[in-house]
Design a protein around this motif. Structure first.
Motif, PDB file in Angstrom:
ATOM      1  N   ALA A  12      30.152  38.146  40.040  1.00 39.62           N
ATOM      2  CA  ALA A  12      30.617  39.189  40.960  1.00 39.62           C
ATOM      3  C   ALA A  12      32.077  38.999  41.350  1.00 39.62           C
ATOM      4  CB  ALA A  12      29.734  39.206  42.210  1.00 39.62           C
ATOM      5  N   ASN A  13      32.503  37.747  41.521  1.00 43.41           N
ATOM      6  CA  ASN A  13      33.897  37.435  41.832  1.00 43.41           C
ATOM      7  C   ASN A  13      34.222  36.107  41.171  1.00 43.41           C
ATOM      8  OD1 ASN A  13      36.470  37.500  42.897  1.00 43.41           O
ATOM      9  ND2 ASN A  13      35.857  36.902  44.956  1.00 43.41           N
ATOM     10  N   PRO A  14      34.400  36.100  39.844  1.00 44.79           N
ATOM     11  CA  PRO A  14      34.490  34.843  39.096  1.00 44.79           C
ATOM     12  C   PRO A  14      35.739  34.044  39.420  1.00 44.79           C
ATOM     13  CG  PRO A  14      35.010  36.713  37.684  1.00 44.79           C
ATOM     14  CD  PRO A  14      34.518  37.280  38.979  1.00 44.79           C
ATOM     15  N   THR A  15      35.639  32.757  39.159  1.00 43.66           N
ATOM     16  CA  THR A  15      36.753  31.845  39.373  1.00 43.66           C
ATOM     17  C   THR A  15      37.511  31.640  38.065  1.00 43.66           C
ATOM     18  OG1 THR A  15      35.315  29.960  38.929  1.00 43.66           O
ATOM     19  CG2 THR A  15      35.581  30.627  41.228  1.00 43.66           C
ATOM     20  N   VAL A  16      38.737  31.163  38.181  1.00 45.54           N
ATOM     21  CA  VAL A  16      39.525  30.822  36.999  1.00 45.54           C
ATOM     22  C   VAL A  16      38.802  29.717  36.240  1.00 45.54           C
ATOM     23  CG1 VAL A  16      41.717  29.895  36.181  1.00 45.54           C
ATOM     24  CG2 VAL A  16      41.673  31.503  38.106  1.00 45.54           C
ATOM     25  N   SER A  17      38.672  29.894  34.937  1.00 49.86           N
ATOM     26  CA  SER A  17      37.976  28.958  34.052  1.00 49.86           C
ATOM     27  C   SER A  17      36.471  28.918  34.293  1.00 49.86           C
ATOM     28  CB  SER A  17      38.544  27.532  34.191  1.00 49.86           C
ATOM     29  OG  SER A  17      39.919  27.526  33.867  1.00 49.86           O
ATOM     30  N   GLY A  18      35.948  29.852  35.090  1.00 46.32           N
ATOM     31  CA  GLY A  18      34.514  29.923  35.300  1.00 46.32           C
ATOM     32  C   GLY A  18      33.820  30.606  34.138  1.00 46.32           C
TER      33      GLY A  18
ATOM     34  N   ILE B 256      36.342  36.251  32.019  1.00 48.74           N
ATOM     35  CA  ILE B 256      36.717  37.463  31.294  1.00 48.74           C
ATOM     36  C   ILE B 256      35.541  38.405  31.138  1.00 48.74           C
ATOM     37  CG2 ILE B 256      38.635  36.436  30.044  1.00 48.74           C
ATOM     38  CD1 ILE B 256      36.764  36.043  27.666  1.00 48.74           C
ATOM     39  N   GLY B 257      34.558  38.292  32.012  1.00 49.37           N
ATOM     40  CA  GLY B 257      33.408  39.183  31.956  1.00 49.37           C
ATOM     41  C   GLY B 257      32.190  38.480  31.391  1.00 49.37           C
ATOM     42  N   LEU B 258      31.150  39.248  31.121  1.00 50.12           N
ATOM     43  CA  LEU B 258      29.912  38.671  30.608  1.00 50.12           C
ATOM     44  C   LEU B 258      30.025  38.271  29.145  1.00 50.12           C
ATOM     45  CD1 LEU B 258      27.158  40.871  32.246  1.00 50.12           C
ATOM     46  CD2 LEU B 258      27.452  38.425  32.524  1.00 50.12           C
ATOM     47  N   ALA B 259      31.014  38.798  28.449  1.00 52.89           N
ATOM     48  CA  ALA B 259      31.197  38.457  27.046  1.00 52.89           C
ATOM     49  C   ALA B 259      32.676  38.455  26.719  1.00 52.89           C
ATOM     50  CB  ALA B 259      30.466  39.449  26.153  1.00 52.89           C
ATOM     51  N   ALA B 260      33.051  37.607  25.792  1.00 49.87           N
ATOM     52  CA  ALA B 260      34.473  37.460  25.472  1.00 49.87           C
ATOM     53  C   ALA B 260      35.084  38.733  24.912  1.00 49.87           C
ATOM     54  CB  ALA B 260      34.654  36.323  24.467  1.00 49.87           C
ATOM     55  N   ASP B 261      34.246  39.595  24.290  1.00 49.64           N
ATOM     56  CA  ASP B 261      34.795  40.808  23.701  1.00 49.64           C
ATOM     57  C   ASP B 261      34.701  42.015  24.615  1.00 49.64           C
ATOM     58  OD1 ASP B 261      32.087  41.059  23.635  1.00 49.64           O
ATOM     59  OD2 ASP B 261      31.944  41.731  21.544  1.00 49.64           O
TER      60      ASP B 261
ATOM     61  N   GLN C 124      45.660  37.928  41.425  1.00 53.63           N
ATOM     62  CA  GLN C 124      45.575  36.482  41.238  1.00 53.63           C
ATOM     63  C   GLN C 124      44.243  36.033  40.660  1.00 53.63           C
ATOM     64  OE1 GLN C 124      46.551  35.369  45.307  1.00 53.63           O
ATOM     65  NE2 GLN C 124      48.663  34.899  44.722  1.00 53.63           N
ATOM     66  N   THR C 125      43.154  36.553  41.170  1.00 52.58           N
ATOM     67  CA  THR C 125      41.840  36.116  40.712  1.00 52.58           C
ATOM     68  C   THR C 125      41.453  36.859  39.436  1.00 52.58           C
ATOM     69  OG1 THR C 125      40.564  37.804  41.893  1.00 52.58           O
ATOM     70  CG2 THR C 125      41.170  35.803  43.125  1.00 52.58           C
ATOM     71  N   PRO C 126      40.474  36.352  38.679  1.00 56.60           N
ATOM     72  CA  PRO C 126      40.004  37.095  37.499  1.00 56.60           C
ATOM     73  C   PRO C 126      39.528  38.500  37.833  1.00 56.60           C
ATOM     74  CG  PRO C 126      39.228  34.834  37.381  1.00 56.60           C
ATOM     75  CD  PRO C 126      39.873  34.996  38.738  1.00 56.60           C
ATOM     76  N   PHE C 127      38.836  38.659  38.968  1.00 57.38           N
ATOM     77  CA  PHE C 127      38.372  39.991  39.350  1.00 57.38           C
ATOM     78  C   PHE C 127      39.560  40.916  39.587  1.00 57.38           C
ATOM     79  CE2 PHE C 127      37.129  43.283  42.334  1.00 57.38           C
ATOM     80  CZ  PHE C 127      35.909  43.708  41.837  1.00 57.38           C
ATOM     81  N   GLU C 128      40.554  40.429  40.321  1.00 55.26           N
ATOM     82  CA  GLU C 128      41.730  41.253  40.612  1.00 55.26           C
ATOM     83  C   GLU C 128      42.478  41.627  39.335  1.00 55.26           C
ATOM     84  OE1 GLU C 128      42.578  39.370  45.068  1.00 55.26           O
ATOM     85  OE2 GLU C 128      43.833  38.793  43.360  1.00 55.26           O
ATOM     86  N   LYS C 129      42.552  40.704  38.388  1.00 56.47           N
ATOM     87  CA  LYS C 129      43.245  40.997  37.130  1.00 56.47           C
ATOM     88  C   LYS C 129      42.462  42.013  36.304  1.00 56.47           C
ATOM     89  CE  LYS C 129      45.643  36.571  36.954  1.00 56.47           C
ATOM     90  NZ  LYS C 129      45.774  35.251  36.285  1.00 56.47           N
ATOM     91  N   ARG C 130      41.133  41.934  36.362  1.00 63.54           N
ATOM     92  CA  ARG C 130      40.319  42.897  35.615  1.00 63.54           C
ATOM     93  C   ARG C 130      40.459  44.295  36.219  1.00 63.54           C
ATOM     94  NH1 ARG C 130      34.125  43.324  34.232  1.00 63.54           N
ATOM     95  NH2 ARG C 130      34.306  43.800  32.024  1.00 63.54           N
ATOM     96  N   VAL C 131      40.460  44.388  37.551  1.00 59.44           N
ATOM     97  CA  VAL C 131      40.651  45.684  38.201  1.00 59.44           C
ATOM     98  C   VAL C 131      42.044  46.233  37.872  1.00 59.44           C
ATOM     99  CG1 VAL C 131      40.884  46.840  40.438  1.00 59.44           C
ATOM    100  CG2 VAL C 131      39.002  45.240  40.059  1.00 59.44           C
ATOM    101  N   GLU C 132      43.042  45.373  37.915  1.00 60.57           N
ATOM    102  CA  GLU C 132      44.411  45.795  37.622  1.00 60.57           C
ATOM    103  C   GLU C 132      44.524  46.366  36.211  1.00 60.57           C
ATOM    104  OE1 GLU C 132      48.721  43.830  38.457  1.00 60.57           O
ATOM    105  OE2 GLU C 132      47.412  42.690  37.124  1.00 60.57           O
ATOM    106  N   ALA C 133      43.794  45.770  35.269  1.00 60.16           N
ATOM    107  CA  ALA C 133      43.862  46.224  33.882  1.00 60.16           C
ATOM    108  C   ALA C 133      43.254  47.604  33.688  1.00 60.16           C
ATOM    109  CB  ALA C 133      43.150  45.214  32.979  1.00 60.16           C
ATOM    110  N   SER C 134      42.348  47.991  34.574  1.00 57.41           N
ATOM    111  CA  SER C 134      41.638  49.259  34.375  1.00 57.41           C
ATOM    112  C   SER C 134      42.058  50.355  35.351  1.00 57.41           C
ATOM    113  CB  SER C 134      40.123  49.031  34.498  1.00 57.41           C
ATOM    114  OG  SER C 134      39.797  48.564  35.791  1.00 57.41           O
ATOM    115  N   ALA C 135      42.902  50.024  36.336  1.00 57.70           N
ATOM    116  CA  ALA C 135      43.263  50.995  37.371  1.00 57.70           C
ATOM    117  C   ALA C 135      44.685  51.506  37.168  1.00 57.70           C
ATOM    118  CB  ALA C 135      43.117  50.366  38.757  1.00 57.70           C
TER     119      ALA C 135
END
Length: 546
Positions: A380-386, A390-395, A445-456
């Motif tokens: 839900a809010n993953p950590t760096v290197s967790g 990058i999501g549930l799957a690398a692709d 900064q966080t993986p979640f924030e970077k994922r949202v940034e990539a899609s918004a």
């Protein structure tokens, strides 16, 4: 490992000495080998599968990157009892037949859709008091997420027991903003509309002054669709009622602390009069009463309408079609305008969008909590290197990214859609907090924030900021309990009365004063008794005496 991940693993340890290897491997961050030393438990489940969920060649609902992860990481075999699509009520029909024939039920049912079906399942007696299990096995992150609004339990309760666990969504996820053709706004030199009067000036120009410059009278100011209702998730008109202090088709809290059905509130009469005025002036499509939400939005994406009202995420879908269809078209979000007296309101949305039901015959119900706790703790809010950086799957590709030519669409293989609860796990307040942070120029900064940034997109971030700036306008459904006794008998009659009356007034087939006659009929046909029952429920959940 979070302490809530451990509970089920400890039970496996007690059941089998082989569980020791699972516990050690899990805590060290490694994966287990289910084919060798890991004890495995099968969870059978049912959920509708929508057309947006697609699998790579050779994979399906029971064999994919997610099911392999669950087996390798948690020792859980995830199996659909049967598979049915969500379209054309196929899933609902099959599940009702299963229930009626007393056929085998799965360990878990995850469902979002027909609330009547949810009540049928709850009242069948086939499911556990999930609230007790939740209190015992849910981890802190999951509990804190649910506690953002404890009222999310109310729809799934029976006799004081929490039979269903709410599936959480992001807060304010479908609260609307006003989307306007910015190129048309600049053509006429309009400023942002602050009131309905300002908006009418804009709609007049968009309707009658050839904003697309084609020399024809073929445009509308505003597109709405009220085939399904005036207060909807997209192409919404609830904000017109909000400008007068009402919100139709839901129960609202009045100043005296009582719940009132918004469609019969006196203020709704003023809103209907306004909608009739706009219809008579051609500001809204004549076919609005036949349009569902998607069809109404097509008027906007085809370039025929200048304004549509809906959620902040609409630039990703379906408004991305506007720039494809209309050269030079530009989109911008604006705040919901107020009535001329400064009052404003918008349709509010719940942080729950589905339910989890647990079979009373499930041998290891705690296994499901191991699964869902892990997703809340780590996805839900993953950590760096967790595990899920990058999501549930690398692709995985974030929703909203645009594919390159000849690539599969980005949404084709989003593996979080493979999960039992549709979206993995969502912490309600996290998404909007992130969008607001990004809108204000802060760094992701966080993986979640970077994922949202990539899609918004930038326009979506601006819309999210408007949603949060106007969060006090959000008017949520205040009655979230099971249908009352009179609702179960009379709701269909009352809904027809309401829809007929509203449609006739908007189209000018009946005078505005026919609203008063509708209210009288509504009360006499069970509405007055329902109002008493709803307020009894409201007092009970607030711990007040009757």
């Amino acid at each position: 490992m979070d302490k809530s991940d451990n509970k089920f693993l400890l039970r496996l340890l007690a059941a089998s000495a082989l569980g020791l290897s699972l516990l050690i491997s899990g805590c060290s961050g490694g994966s287990t080998d289910p084919g060798n030393s890991t004890p495995s438990i099968t969870i059978t489940y049912l959920r509708p599968w929508g057309p947006d969920v697609k699998f790579p060649a050779g994979e399906d609902q029971d064999n994919n990157v997610h099911t392999r992860w669950a087996k390798e990481k948690l020792g859980l075999e995830l199996k659909n009892l049967w598979v049915s699509p969500s379209t054309n009520n196929a899933f609902e029909t099959k599940l009702r037949l299963t229930l009626a024939s007393d056929a085998e039920m799965p360990d878990i049912i995850a469902y979002r859709g027909d609330f009547n079906l949810v009540r049928e399942l709850i009242e069948s007696g086939k499911f556990l008091d999930a609230g007790e299990l939740f209190d015992e096995y849910a981890g802190d992150v999951w509990k804190q997420a649910v506690n953002e609004d404890p009222a999310v339990w109310y729809p799934f309760m029976q006799d004081g027991k929490r039979i269903g666990i709410p599936i959480l969504d992001y807060a304010y996820n479908s609260d609307p903003v006003m989307w306007i053709r910015e190129d048309w706004m600049q053509t006429f030199g309009f400023d942002a509309p602050k009131t309905l009067s300002d908006l009418e000036n804009i709609m007049e120009a968009f309707t009658n002054q050839d904003p697309d410059g084609n020399g024809e009278k073929d445009t509308y100011g505003l597109t709405i669709g009220f085939k399904n209702w005036v207060n909807t998730w997209m192409s919404d008109a609830g904000w017109v009622f909000g400008a007068y202090g009402a919100m139709p088709n839901q129960w609202n809290l009045t100043e005296d602390g009582e719940l009132e059905f918004g469609s019969v509130a006196p203020e709704s009469k003023q809103a209907l009069e306004k909608l009739h005025s706009w219809m008579s002036k051609g500001y809204i499509p004549e076919m609005a009463g036949w349009y569902d939400e998607a069809k109404a939005v097509e008027e906007f994406t085809a370039g025929r309408a200048g304004i549509v009202v809906g959620p902040h995420w609409m630039p990703s879908w379906p408004l991305e079609d506007l720039e494809k269809n209309v050269e030079g078209a530009r989109l911008k979000a604006y705040p919901i305008p107020s009535g001329d007296d400064g009052q404003a309101g918008r349709h509010g949305t719940s942080i729950a969008n589905g339910v989890i039901l647990i079979n009373k015959d499930m041998a290891h119900p705690e296994a499901f909590f191991t699964y869902q706790n892990y997703l809340f703790n780590h996805f839900a809010n993953p950590t760096v290197s967790g595990d899920f950086e990058i999501g549930l799957a690398a692709d995985d590709t974030p929703e909203g990214d645009q594919p390159l030519p000849d690539e599969e669409p980005a949404e084709s293989y989003i593996s979080e859609k493979y999960t039992i609860t549709f979206d993995g796990a969502r912490i309600p307040g996290l998404n909007m907090a992130t969008l607001l942070k990004l809108a204000r120029g802060e760094e992701a900064q966080t993986p979640f924030e970077k994922r949202v940034e990539a899609s918004a997109s930038r326009v979506m971030l601006e819309a999210a900021e408007i949603v949060m700036d106007q969060k006090d306008l959000s008017m949520k459904q205040m009655f979230t309990g099971a249908p009352t006794a009179t609702m179960q008998m009379n709701n269909d009659i009352l809904a027809k009365l309401e829809k007929d009356a509203f449609t006739q007034i908007i189209y000018g087939k009946e005078p505005i004063d026919s609203f008063d006659t509708f209210v009288e009929k509504w009360k006499a046909a069970g509405g007055e008794q329902i109002t008493r029952e709803v307020n009894e429920w409201y007092r009970s959940v607030r711990g007040e005496e009757h």
